[in-house]
Design a protein around this motif. Structure first.
Motif, PDB file in Angstrom:
ATOM      1  N   LYS A 162      60.265  36.108  42.896  1.00 35.24           N
ATOM      2  CA  LYS A 162      61.262  35.172  42.374  1.00 35.24           C
ATOM      3  C   LYS A 162      61.306  33.878  43.186  1.00 35.24           C
ATOM      4  CE  LYS A 162      65.348  35.953  40.855  1.00 35.24           C
ATOM      5  NZ  LYS A 162      66.755  36.398  40.714  1.00 35.24           N
ATOM      6  N   ALA A 163      61.060  33.993  44.482  1.00 32.60           N
ATOM      7  CA  ALA A 163      61.126  32.811  45.349  1.00 32.60           C
ATOM      8  C   ALA A 163      60.078  31.769  44.970  1.00 32.60           C
ATOM      9  CB  ALA A 163      60.961  33.228  46.805  1.00 32.60           C
ATOM     10  N   LYS A 164      59.011  32.198  44.316  1.00 28.05           N
ATOM     11  CA  LYS A 164      57.942  31.266  43.928  1.00 28.05           C
ATOM     12  C   LYS A 164      58.213  30.602  42.569  1.00 28.05           C
ATOM     13  CE  LYS A 164      54.735  34.436  44.269  1.00 28.05           C
ATOM     14  NZ  LYS A 164      53.397  35.052  44.203  1.00 28.05           N
ATOM     15  N   LEU A 165      59.208  31.112  41.860  1.00 24.09           N
ATOM     16  CA  LEU A 165      59.426  30.643  40.483  1.00 24.09           C
ATOM     17  C   LEU A 165      59.884  29.187  40.363  1.00 24.09           C
ATOM     18  CD1 LEU A 165      60.999  33.705  38.634  1.00 24.09           C
ATOM     19  CD2 LEU A 165      58.700  32.761  38.390  1.00 24.09           C
ATOM     20  N   PRO A 166      60.801  28.685  41.220  1.00 25.61           N
ATOM     21  CA  PRO A 166      61.249  27.292  41.027  1.00 25.61           C
ATOM     22  C   PRO A 166      60.098  26.291  41.000  1.00 25.61           C
ATOM     23  CG  PRO A 166      62.716  28.422  42.543  1.00 25.61           C
ATOM     24  CD  PRO A 166      61.563  29.355  42.289  1.00 25.61           C
ATOM     25  N   ARG A 167      59.150  26.474  41.893  1.00 27.20           N
ATOM     26  CA  ARG A 167      58.007  25.552  41.916  1.00 27.20           C
ATOM     27  C   ARG A 167      57.156  25.722  40.661  1.00 27.20           C
ATOM     28  NH1 ARG A 167      53.524  25.055  46.802  1.00 27.20           N
ATOM     29  NH2 ARG A 167      52.355  23.324  45.916  1.00 27.20           N
ATOM     30  N   PHE A 168      56.940  26.974  40.244  1.00 25.56           N
ATOM     31  CA  PHE A 168      56.149  27.234  39.041  1.00 25.56           C
ATOM     32  C   PHE A 168      56.835  26.641  37.810  1.00 25.56           C
ATOM     33  CE2 PHE A 168      55.098  29.984  35.378  1.00 25.56           C
ATOM     34  CZ  PHE A 168      53.718  29.865  35.389  1.00 25.56           C
ATOM     35  N   ARG A 169      58.162  26.714  37.787  1.00 25.59           N
ATOM     36  CA  ARG A 169      58.952  26.222  36.633  1.00 25.59           C
ATOM     37  C   ARG A 169      58.767  24.725  36.408  1.00 25.59           C
ATOM     38  NH1 ARG A 169      60.980  24.195  32.996  1.00 25.59           N
ATOM     39  NH2 ARG A 169      63.008  24.601  31.992  1.00 25.59           N
ATOM     40  N   LEU A 170      58.500  23.980  37.471  1.00 22.88           N
ATOM     41  CA  LEU A 170      58.325  22.525  37.348  1.00 22.88           C
ATOM     42  C   LEU A 170      57.194  22.166  36.399  1.00 22.88           C
ATOM     43  CD1 LEU A 170      58.756  21.468  41.094  1.00 22.88           C
ATOM     44  CD2 LEU A 170      60.427  21.209  39.245  1.00 22.88           C
ATOM     45  N   GLY A 171      56.190  23.037  36.298  1.00 23.03           N
ATOM     46  CA  GLY A 171      55.054  22.741  35.439  1.00 23.03           C
ATOM     47  C   GLY A 171      55.172  23.307  34.034  1.00 23.03           C
ATOM     48  N   VAL A 172      56.330  23.883  33.710  1.00 19.07           N
ATOM     49  CA  VAL A 172      56.521  24.499  32.396  1.00 19.07           C
ATOM     50  C   VAL A 172      57.420  23.600  31.544  1.00 19.07           C
ATOM     51  CG1 VAL A 172      57.388  26.519  31.151  1.00 19.07           C
ATOM     52  CG2 VAL A 172      56.276  26.807  33.383  1.00 19.07           C
ATOM     53  N   PRO A 173      56.967  23.190  30.361  1.00 18.42           N
ATOM     54  CA  PRO A 173      57.768  22.295  29.518  1.00 18.42           C
ATOM     55  C   PRO A 173      59.108  22.922  29.110  1.00 18.42           C
ATOM     56  CG  PRO A 173      55.493  22.409  28.741  1.00 18.42           C
ATOM     57  CD  PRO A 173      55.653  23.482  29.766  1.00 18.42           C
ATOM     58  N   ASP A 174      60.172  22.105  29.162  1.00 15.08           N
ATOM     59  CA  ASP A 174      61.500  22.569  28.731  1.00 15.08           C
ATOM     60  C   ASP A 174      61.472  22.960  27.259  1.00 15.08           C
ATOM     61  OD1 ASP A 174      62.514  22.079  31.227  1.00 15.08           O
ATOM     62  OD2 ASP A 174      63.301  20.089  30.722  1.00 15.08           O
ATOM     63  N   GLY A 175      62.297  23.928  26.911  1.00 11.98           N
ATOM     64  CA  GLY A 175      62.423  24.327  25.513  1.00 11.98           C
ATOM     65  C   GLY A 175      61.426  25.366  25.053  1.00 11.98           C
ATOM     66  N   THR A 176      60.463  25.695  25.892  1.00  8.02           N
ATOM     67  CA  THR A 176      59.480  26.710  25.516  1.00  8.02           C
ATOM     68  C   THR A 176      60.029  28.106  25.832  1.00  8.02           C
ATOM     69  OG1 THR A 176      58.404  26.630  27.692  1.00  8.02           O
ATOM     70  CG2 THR A 176      57.569  25.141  25.985  1.00  8.02           C
ATOM     71  N   GLU A 177      59.445  29.108  25.194  1.00  4.89           N
ATOM     72  CA  GLU A 177      59.874  30.486  25.456  1.00  4.89           C
ATOM     73  C   GLU A 177      59.680  30.858  26.919  1.00  4.89           C
ATOM     74  OE1 GLU A 177      58.355  33.564  22.962  1.00  4.89           O
ATOM     75  OE2 GLU A 177      58.778  32.479  21.109  1.00  4.89           O
ATOM     76  N   LEU A 178      58.580  30.397  27.491  1.00  3.18           N
ATOM     77  CA  LEU A 178      58.311  30.694  28.890  1.00  3.18           C
ATOM     78  C   LEU A 178      59.364  30.066  29.791  1.00  3.18           C
ATOM     79  CD1 LEU A 178      56.602  31.888  31.131  1.00  3.18           C
ATOM     80  CD2 LEU A 178      55.087  29.890  30.982  1.00  3.18           C
TER      81      LEU A 178
END
Length: 223
Positions: free
Chosen positions: A191-207
């Motif tokens: 979970k600690a790695k997720l915030p950084r990974f989230r930056l590269g994921v477009p808003d509004g997507t299922e992911l």
């Protein structure tokens, strides 16, 4: 003298099927190979590596452990050193997730019902290896989180069933690690790695929505 294994290789050894031959692919200095051979649980132990240097060191390890006569060392790339049906378990430890699945892909006989158990310790990208296994018809028989040298690893055992499933991001992130006492620590690390990974994921997507739920609350870990 028998070599000492770290937590990763100890866990890997415990997932090898007893009573059947086993191959340690990428055996490096042969520590795991020696421990498997000395246990007496396997009728045959094969240690293999791509390079002659590590194999020479593995031979020395086996000699010091007093089990050289119980191991066959082979020089070669991946699973090219084995033939179909030769072993009950194949250990692939210490390589990346991508290298692991590339090795498996190059040996189609592994992806057969009744084929060998795969024991894997990916150095990186645990989630991606879980996804690849599930999407290619493998089931996780075990998925054990362990800490070694200050890092978290996932020691996986998989067997081919032919049942393809498309896992969620959350399933890939945690696998079956919640079944072990160390699961909470592993989940916190993932979970600690997720915030950084989230930056590269477009808003509004299922992911993005799935990751945001994980970050907002406790993870819904699934088998």
């Amino acid at each position: 003298m028998l070599p000492t294994l770290d937590a990763r290789l100890t866990a890997a050894a415990e997932l090898v099927l007893p009573g059947k031959p086993v191959a340690d692919i990428g055996c490096d200095h042969g520590k795991l190979t020696a421990v498997l051979a000395a246990s007496g649980k396997y009728p045959r132990v094969i240690g293999a590596d791509l390079r002659p240097g590590p194999l020479a060191k593995a031979e020395q390890t086996l000699e010091h452990a007093g089990c050289k006569d119980r191991v066959e060392l082979r020089l070669g790339d991946g699973l090219s050193v084995l033939s179909a049906g030769e072993v009950g378990t194949i250990v692939l430890a210490g390589v990346s997730a991508q290298t692991t699945w590339e090795i498996i892909e190059q040996a189609p006989w592994v992806s057969q019902v009744g084929g060998p158990r795969l024991v894997m310790v990916p150095a990186t990208r645990h989630s991606e290896l879980r996804r690849w296994l599930w999407e290619h018809g493998f089931a996780l028989a075990a998925d054990r989180p362990v800490q070694a040298a200050g890092r978290w690893y996932a020691v996986m055992a998989a067997e081919y069933t032919g049942e393809v499933r498309i896992p969620t991001f959350t399933e890939c992130l945690f696998g079956r690690t919640a079944e072990w006492p160390e699961g909470a620590g592993y989940a916190a690390w993932q979970k600690a790695k997720l915030p950084r990974f989230r930056l590269g994921v477009p808003d509004g997507t299922e992911l993005a929505e799935e990751i945001d739920k994980l970050l907002d609350g406790s993870p819904s870990q699934t088998r």
